[in-house]
Design a protein around this motif. Structure first.
Motif, PDB file in Angstrom:
ATOM      1  N   ILE A 160      16.147  23.774  56.338  1.00 54.48           N
ATOM      2  CA  ILE A 160      17.370  23.243  55.569  1.00 54.48           C
ATOM      3  C   ILE A 160      16.805  21.980  55.109  1.00 54.48           C
ATOM      4  O   ILE A 160      16.414  21.031  55.665  1.00 54.48           O
ATOM      5  CB  ILE A 160      18.309  23.038  56.480  1.00 54.48           C
ATOM      6  N   VAL A 161      17.162  22.002  53.778  1.00 55.53           N
ATOM      7  CA  VAL A 161      16.737  20.764  52.749  1.00 55.53           C
ATOM      8  C   VAL A 161      18.018  20.217  52.207  1.00 55.53           C
ATOM      9  O   VAL A 161      18.850  20.874  51.670  1.00 55.53           O
ATOM     10  CB  VAL A 161      15.648  21.141  51.835  1.00 55.53           C
ATOM     11  N   ASP A 162      18.327  18.642  52.458  1.00 53.37           N
ATOM     12  CA  ASP A 162      19.371  18.227  51.976  1.00 53.37           C
ATOM     13  C   ASP A 162      18.783  16.815  51.335  1.00 53.37           C
ATOM     14  O   ASP A 162      18.625  15.747  51.529  1.00 53.37           O
ATOM     15  CB  ASP A 162      20.311  17.568  53.203  1.00 53.37           C
TER      16      ASP A 162
END
Length: 204
Positions: free
Chosen positions: A28-30
């Protein structure tokens, strides 16, 4: 027999020593917001990209940086932003953090031109101090290229920064909605006439 046993043991050892080759990976990339090149104004270069804009004092020049043409009476901390995307923008999204002392207070989202700029996301009450919240506005007369816009607040403490993004969501004018309704009505009348005509031909 011994040959097959050796091959089986070798395959089993390969599975034990290299389990990552068969693993399923989930990531998951934020990404952090793109920083603005300047705080006054914060220039936004791409639609659909979140920029990090710093709040500045709402004071006018020369004591502050806000242009004298902007009515900031009664407001304390402002965002000064500029649309340099090369496109018209009709939706403005903001992500803010509640500054100290403002948590739980009632929130009112206003516009200097309520006929063309309306809030579509505005919580009735602010969450607790330090929590984040979102605001969204639609403008049915899109903001053109190289045009400034401002978010004015009356927070007693500087909110720090906000995430800001622009998009080109189409907002129909009231007149366009009326024309669209007339078009639908005309289509319905035409369909009904064709239905009655085809029914009469069948009866004949």
């Amino acid at each position: 027999m011994r040959h097959y046993l050796v091959l089986a043991l070798a395959a089993f050892a390969l599975v034990l020593t290299a389990p990552s080759a068969f693993a399923v990976r989930i990531r998951i990339v934020d990404p952090a917001p793109t920083p603005c090149r300047s705080d006054s104004p914060c220039s936004i270069y791409e639609l659909g990209t979140t920029y990090k804009a710093n709040f500045i004092s709402c004071l006018h020049q020369p004591n502050g940086t806000i242009p004298n043409s902007v009515d900031t009476e009664g407001f304390s901390y402002c965002l000064w932003l500029n649309n340099v995307t090369g496109n018209n923008a009709s939706r403005f999204d903001f992500d803010l953090t509640v500054p100290t002392g403002a948590g739980g207070q009632q929130l009112q989202c206003q516009s200097d031109d309520p006929g063309h700029l309306v809030a579509i996301q505005c919580p009735e009450f602010l969450p607790a101090d330090g929590d984040s919240f979102g605001l969204a506005f639609l403008r049915n007369l899109p903001l053109g290229y190289n045009r400034d816009f401002f978010l004015l607040t009356d927070f007693q403490v500087n909110p720090g920064s906000a995430g800001v993004s622009l998009s080109a969501t189409s907002v129909p004018e009231p007149g366009e909605l009326g024309l669209f309704g007339l078009g639908l009505l005309g289509m319905g009348i035409g369909w009904q006439r064709r239905r009655l005509t085809s029914g009469g031909n069948k009866a004949a």
